[in-house]
Structure formats: C-alpha cells, structure tokens
Design an enzyme around this catalytic site. Sequence first.
Site, mmCIF file in Angstrom:
data_model
loop_
_atom_site.group_PDB
_atom_site.id
_atom_site.type_symbol
_atom_site.label_atom_id
_atom_site.label_comp_id
_atom_site.label_asym_id
_atom_site.label_seq_id
_atom_site.Cartn_x
_atom_site.Cartn_y
_atom_site.Cartn_z
ATOM 1 N N THR A 127 0.794 -1.079 0.133
ATOM 2 C CA THR A 127 -0.005 0.056 -0.064
ATOM 3 C C THR A 127 0.786 1.185 0.047
ATOM 4 O OG1 THR A 127 -1.305 1.251 1.369
ATOM 5 C CG2 THR A 127 -0.052 -0.402 2.518
ATOM 6 N N GLU A 129 0.190 3.799 1.813
ATOM 7 C CA GLU A 129 0.389 4.057 3.083
ATOM 8 C C GLU A 129 1.619 3.885 3.752
ATOM 9 O OE1 GLU A 129 -2.492 6.132 4.924
ATOM 10 O OE2 GLU A 129 -1.314 4.760 6.239
ATOM 11 N N TYR A 151 -1.283 0.653 10.562
ATOM 12 C CA TYR A 151 -1.453 -0.144 9.669
ATOM 13 C C TYR A 151 -0.208 -0.371 8.549
ATOM 14 C CZ TYR A 151 -3.619 -1.095 5.002
ATOM 15 O OH TYR A 151 -3.998 -1.206 3.599
ATOM 16 N N LYS A 155 2.060 -3.247 7.373
ATOM 17 C CA LYS A 155 2.059 -3.614 5.938
ATOM 18 C C LYS A 155 3.552 -3.555 5.281
ATOM 19 C CE LYS A 155 -2.127 -4.403 3.985
ATOM 20 N NZ LYS A 155 -2.135 -5.437 3.234
HETATM 21 P P1 NAP Z 1 -11.141 -4.742 2.324
HETATM 22 O O1 NAP Z 1 -12.569 -4.660 1.403
HETATM 23 O O2 NAP Z 1 -11.257 -4.460 3.883
HETATM 24 O O3 NAP Z 1 -11.177 -6.424 2.344
HETATM 25 C C1 NAP Z 1 -10.300 -6.986 3.276
HETATM 26 C C2 NAP Z 1 -10.474 -8.592 3.262
HETATM 27 O O4 NAP Z 1 -9.745 -9.226 4.209
HETATM 28 C C3 NAP Z 1 -12.000 -9.026 3.696
HETATM 29 O O5 NAP Z 1 -12.028 -10.296 2.762
HETATM 30 C C4 NAP Z 1 -11.955 -9.517 4.965
HETATM 31 O O6 NAP Z 1 -12.909 -10.718 5.312
HETATM 32 C C5 NAP Z 1 -10.492 -9.969 5.103
HETATM 33 N N1 NAP Z 1 -9.771 -10.491 6.470
HETATM 34 C C6 NAP Z 1 -9.552 -9.566 7.435
HETATM 35 N N2 NAP Z 1 -9.174 -10.361 8.575
HETATM 36 C C7 NAP Z 1 -8.748 -11.422 8.104
HETATM 37 C C8 NAP Z 1 -8.339 -12.786 8.686
HETATM 38 N N3 NAP Z 1 -7.937 -12.595 10.076
HETATM 39 N N4 NAP Z 1 -8.276 -13.807 8.006
HETATM 40 C C9 NAP Z 1 -8.649 -13.811 6.800
HETATM 41 N N5 NAP Z 1 -9.243 -12.837 6.248
HETATM 42 C C10 NAP Z 1 -9.207 -11.566 6.730
HETATM 43 O O7 NAP Z 1 -10.023 -4.602 1.586
HETATM 44 P P2 NAP Z 1 -9.562 -4.003 -0.074
HETATM 45 O O8 NAP Z 1 -10.183 -2.462 -0.160
HETATM 46 O O9 NAP Z 1 -10.405 -5.036 -0.714
HETATM 47 O O10 NAP Z 1 -8.177 -3.943 0.109
HETATM 48 C C11 NAP Z 1 -7.408 -5.376 -0.209
HETATM 49 C C12 NAP Z 1 -6.136 -5.395 0.199
HETATM 50 O O11 NAP Z 1 -5.192 -4.570 -0.248
HETATM 51 C C13 NAP Z 1 -5.993 -5.318 1.613
HETATM 52 O O12 NAP Z 1 -4.935 -5.943 2.203
HETATM 53 C C14 NAP Z 1 -5.431 -3.669 1.817
HETATM 54 O O13 NAP Z 1 -5.063 -3.484 2.775
HETATM 55 C C15 NAP Z 1 -4.911 -3.536 0.487
HETATM 56 N N6 NAP Z 1 -4.830 -2.265 -0.015
HETATM 57 C C16 NAP Z 1 -5.974 -1.554 -0.508
HETATM 58 C C17 NAP Z 1 -6.115 -0.463 -0.986
HETATM 59 C C18 NAP Z 1 -7.383 0.175 -1.276
HETATM 60 O O14 NAP Z 1 -7.348 1.494 -1.770
HETATM 61 N N7 NAP Z 1 -8.611 -0.501 -1.232
HETATM 62 C C19 NAP Z 1 -4.638 0.185 -1.232
HETATM 63 C C20 NAP Z 1 -3.493 -0.576 -1.067
HETATM 64 C C21 NAP Z 1 -3.763 -1.709 -0.408
HETATM 65 P P3 NAP Z 1 -14.200 -10.045 6.030
HETATM 66 O O15 NAP Z 1 -15.053 -9.707 4.985
HETATM 67 O O16 NAP Z 1 -14.697 -11.625 6.704
HETATM 68 O O17 NAP Z 1 -14.169 -9.290 7.151
HETATM 69 O O1 G4F Z 2 -10.708 6.436 2.612
HETATM 70 P P1 G4F Z 2 -9.767 6.592 3.873
HETATM 71 O O2 G4F Z 2 -10.089 5.987 5.011
HETATM 72 O O3 G4F Z 2 -8.317 5.806 3.266
HETATM 73 P P2 G4F Z 2 -6.752 5.952 3.793
HETATM 74 O O4 G4F Z 2 -6.547 6.174 4.955
HETATM 75 O O5 G4F Z 2 -6.160 6.563 2.537
HETATM 76 O O6 G4F Z 2 -6.477 4.346 3.380
HETATM 77 C C1 G4F Z 2 -6.918 3.613 2.230
HETATM 78 O O7 G4F Z 2 -6.016 3.584 1.371
HETATM 79 C C2 G4F Z 2 -4.788 3.034 1.535
HETATM 80 C C3 G4F Z 2 -3.661 3.065 0.271
HETATM 81 O O8 G4F Z 2 -3.309 4.431 0.394
HETATM 82 C C4 G4F Z 2 -4.956 1.494 2.016
HETATM 83 F F1 G4F Z 2 -3.846 0.731 2.144
HETATM 84 C C5 G4F Z 2 -5.819 1.335 3.039
HETATM 85 O O9 G4F Z 2 -6.096 0.024 3.295
HETATM 86 C C6 G4F Z 2 -7.301 2.039 2.694
HETATM 87 O O10 G4F Z 2 -7.974 1.461 1.620
HETATM 88 O O11 G4F Z 2 -9.004 8.254 4.036
HETATM 89 C C7 G4F Z 2 -8.613 8.792 3.025
HETATM 90 C C8 G4F Z 2 -8.237 10.350 3.318
HETATM 91 C C9 G4F Z 2 -7.401 10.425 4.845
HETATM 92 O O12 G4F Z 2 -6.751 11.526 4.627
HETATM 93 C C10 G4F Z 2 -8.572 10.643 6.026
HETATM 94 O O13 G4F Z 2 -7.929 11.658 7.158
HETATM 95 O O14 G4F Z 2 -9.568 10.793 3.815
HETATM 96 C C11 G4F Z 2 -9.631 11.575 5.053
HETATM 97 N N1 G4F Z 2 -10.803 11.772 5.801
HETATM 98 C C12 G4F Z 2 -11.523 12.862 5.971
HETATM 99 N N2 G4F Z 2 -12.840 12.614 6.699
HETATM 100 C C13 G4F Z 2 -11.483 10.855 6.058
HETATM 101 C C14 G4F Z 2 -12.730 11.278 6.759
HETATM 102 N N3 G4F Z 2 -11.638 9.266 5.941
HETATM 103 C C15 G4F Z 2 -12.572 8.614 6.580
HETATM 104 N N4 G4F Z 2 -12.301 7.232 6.410
HETATM 105 N N5 G4F Z 2 -13.581 9.080 7.039
HETATM 106 C C16 G4F Z 2 -13.723 10.603 7.133
HETATM 107 O O15 G4F Z 2 -14.830 10.957 7.681
#
Ligand code: NAP
Ligand code: G4F
Length: 322
Positions: A127, A129, A151, A155
């Site tokens: 990520t 992050e 987090y 990661k």
């Molecule tokens: P998500 O929607 O939060 O999905 C997370 C998944 O992990 C869910 O299927 C959850 O299962 C499973 N999980 C949680 N704890 C577990 C455990 N102990 N054992 C097995 N499975 C478990 O995340 P996403 O947005 O699809 O992201 C996918 C991956 O990419 C994550 O690793 C995230 O950190 C990473 N990532 C995401 C972004 C982004 O912007 N979306 C960016 C960079 C990296 P349940 O449904 O049962 O809770």
């Molecule tokens: O949508 P966010 O919670 O995503 P964040 O923290 O960037 O993390 C996501 O992206 C990462 C990749 O860079 C992933 F690894 C991670 O698993 C996840 O998918 O927040 C985005 C921004 C932050 O700066 C936060 O402070 O939005 C700002 N924000 C402002 N108000 C808020 C809010 N975020 C959330 N969730 N809720 C608010 O009310």
Amino acid sequence: MTGKSALITGVTGQDGAYLSQLLLGKGYRVHGLLARRSTDTLWRLRELGIERDVNLIDGDLNDLSSLIRAMEVSRADEVYNLGAQSFVGTSWQQPIVTAQIDGVGALNVLEAVRIVNAKAHFYQASTSEMFGLIQAEKQSETTPFYPRSPYGVAKLMAHWATVNYRESFGMHASSGILFNHESPLRGIEFVTRKVTDAVARIKRGKQSELRLGNIDAKRDWGFAGDYVEAMWLMTQQQVGGDFVVATGTTTTVRRMCEIAFEHVGLKVEDYLVIDPEFYRPAEVDVLLGDPAKANTVLGWTPKTSLEQLIGMMVDADLRRQS
Ligand code: NAP
Ligand code: G4F
C-alpha cells in the site's frame, strides 16, 4: 482459458471480489479463504453474480495450519494475499490485531506457500500508506518508506517479508504498492464511499448532513476494477517484483466531495460539517504515485477517471437508497 488455480485471501473484500471476477473470466478455478464471521460477508461476490463460482475454504490469516490446508485443497498456481484489517483509522484502536493480520498474517501465507508449493506465484497487497510522510513529491518503487499509522507499519513488514522470500528462497513473490482504489463495492467506512452513500441518502431525503475530518488531505484515487488487472499482470511476469500502481493524479478530499455532490446537482457546502472526531493521530497529507514502471513493464494503465469513478459510486448508492 488458462485452467490454472488461484487462491485469494480477502476474497470477500472489495479487491477480492473484482479479482475473482477477473480470474473466473480468464478460466481460472478460484478458491477464496473465508474467515468465520457471524454476519453475511458474501454480499460483494453476490453483487457481481459470482458467489457460486468461487470455492470458499474456511481459514484465517492467523492460523497457519488453515493456510497450509487451503494451499493443499486449492493446489494453487497463484496466491493473492489481499486479506487485511484495511481501515487505517481502526489501526490506532487495534494496533496489535492489525499487526497480527496484516504483518504476521502475510508471513503465514508466505510460509504456507513455501511449505506446500514454493513454485506458486505470490502477490502481496502492499500500500501507498507505507510512504506516509512522503519523502518524494511523486512516490515510486525507489522512494523511501515512512509509515504514519500502525496499519502502514504492519504492511511494511509484509512488504519486506515478500522481498525477503523472493531473495531467500527464489520465490516468485511480488509486492503491489497500490494507491487508493475505490468502487461501488468499497467499504462504507472509507471516505469516498462514506461521501457517495451520504450524497445518495441526502438526495433521497434520508440524511441532512455529512460529517468529515481532514478534507485537505490529498489522495491518488483509481478504480479497483482497473487495479486488480495490475495484480494479475504481476503474477504473469518471468520474475516477481515491486510495482507502484496509481493514476499519477492527486485530488483533495474536498474536491472529491464536490464531484460527488455535483453529480446529483447539489452543493457540498450546504451539507458538509467538519468533525474533529474523524481526524487521525497522524495524517498522511498527500499521496501521488508514479506508475511508470507498471506502465512500461506490465503494460498497465488506469482506464477510469475520478469523475467516472465517483459518478459510478453515487449511481450505485442511489440505486441502493431507492
Ligand atoms: P477490504 O475490502 O477491507 O477487504 C479485506 C478482506 O480481508 C476481507 O475479505 C476480510 O474478510 C479479510 N480479512 C480480514 N481479516 C482476516 C483474517 N484474519 N483472516 C482472513 N481474512 C481476513 O480491503 P480491500 O480494499 O479489498 O483491499 C484489499 C487489500 O489491499 C488489503 O490487504 C488492503 O490492505 C490492501 N490495499 C487496499 C487499498 C485500497 O485502496 N483499497 C490500497 C492499497 C492496499 P471479512 O469480509 O470476513 O471481514
Ligand atoms: O478513505 P480513507 O479512510 O483511506 P486511507 O486512509 O487513505 O486508506 C486507504 O488507502 C490506503 C492506500 O493508500 C490503503 F492501504 C488502506 O487500506 C485504505 O484502503 O481516508 C482517506 C483520507 C484520509 O486522509 C482521511 O483522514 O480521507 C480523510 N478523511 C477525512 N474525513 C476521512 C474522513 N477518512 C475517512 N475514512 N472518514 C472521514 O470521515
């Protein structure tokens, strides 16, 4: 059609659902690790119409024996470790469980792959992050890391474990350093979906305001459906590697909100309330990725603009609220 087998952890999450759909379309047998929960977690696979096409295997990232069994049952050629406690905000409330799932959990998957089939191609969901307090204006594979949340720290362990297993055991292990990617299947706690859900509820007269934290934060947002293609492309390379996946454009939370409200003919300033409850102990102020390596080596480019993405999400939430 490949006839290959894939194992996906996090199959019930946003990316797990889109990756399953992509791999099924390519003729893979798709196996997904299903963590035991008391609630229904299959809604995303159901929305994509693939719930019955994915073979679910009970298991947990913190149970190595279940991961070994999942590797044996799936006979996976490719393993995608997408499972995580992925909400940054929660990682300050649950730092240890976040480290166990996101850090040690990834190591458990690497161990299961090494023990059962070290030739399988492994993908780790890393990520942006990890860049946290950014050390370069545009972040690439060579930019130093400076995580700002439990987090991000967890990661980073998983990222280096992936690099280390590649170098120690010659495994085909890739770390996809993905910037924020969203979709109609995004969890409601993340800011884009929180906003598009609120816009739909406000438009339908079910909500009167939207409370947010730091709206000056900037993110490089793309569409999850585009990003899972990059994951697959990484596992198809001759050798594993590290790849930044991003759009190369950054936008404030404030501007993203404007796009969402404008999509339904409303003005954000009429509904937005700043609430310190949503500020974080340490913020990642700005993320901006340089996807040049993914462009040239993988041949990957994003296809969806932020306006298209937010419009798609608002439309999906309007349908849910009708
Ligand atoms: P998500 O929607 O939060 O999905 C997370 C998944 O992990 C869910 O299927 C959850 O299962 C499973 N999980 C949680 N704890 C577990 C455990 N102990 N054992 C097995 N499975 C478990 O995340 P996403 O947005 O699809 O992201 C996918 C991956 O990419 C994550 O690793 C995230 O950190 C990473 N990532 C995401 C972004 C982004 O912007 N979306 C960016 C960079 C990296 P349940 O449904 O049962 O809770
Ligand atoms: O949508 P966010 O919670 O995503 P964040 O923290 O960037 O993390 C996501 O992206 C990462 C990749 O860079 C992933 F690894 C991670 O698993 C996840 O998918 O927040 C985005 C921004 C932050 O700066 C936060 O402070 O939005 C700002 N924000 C402002 N108000 C808020 C809010 N975020 C959330 N969730 N809720 C608010 O009310």
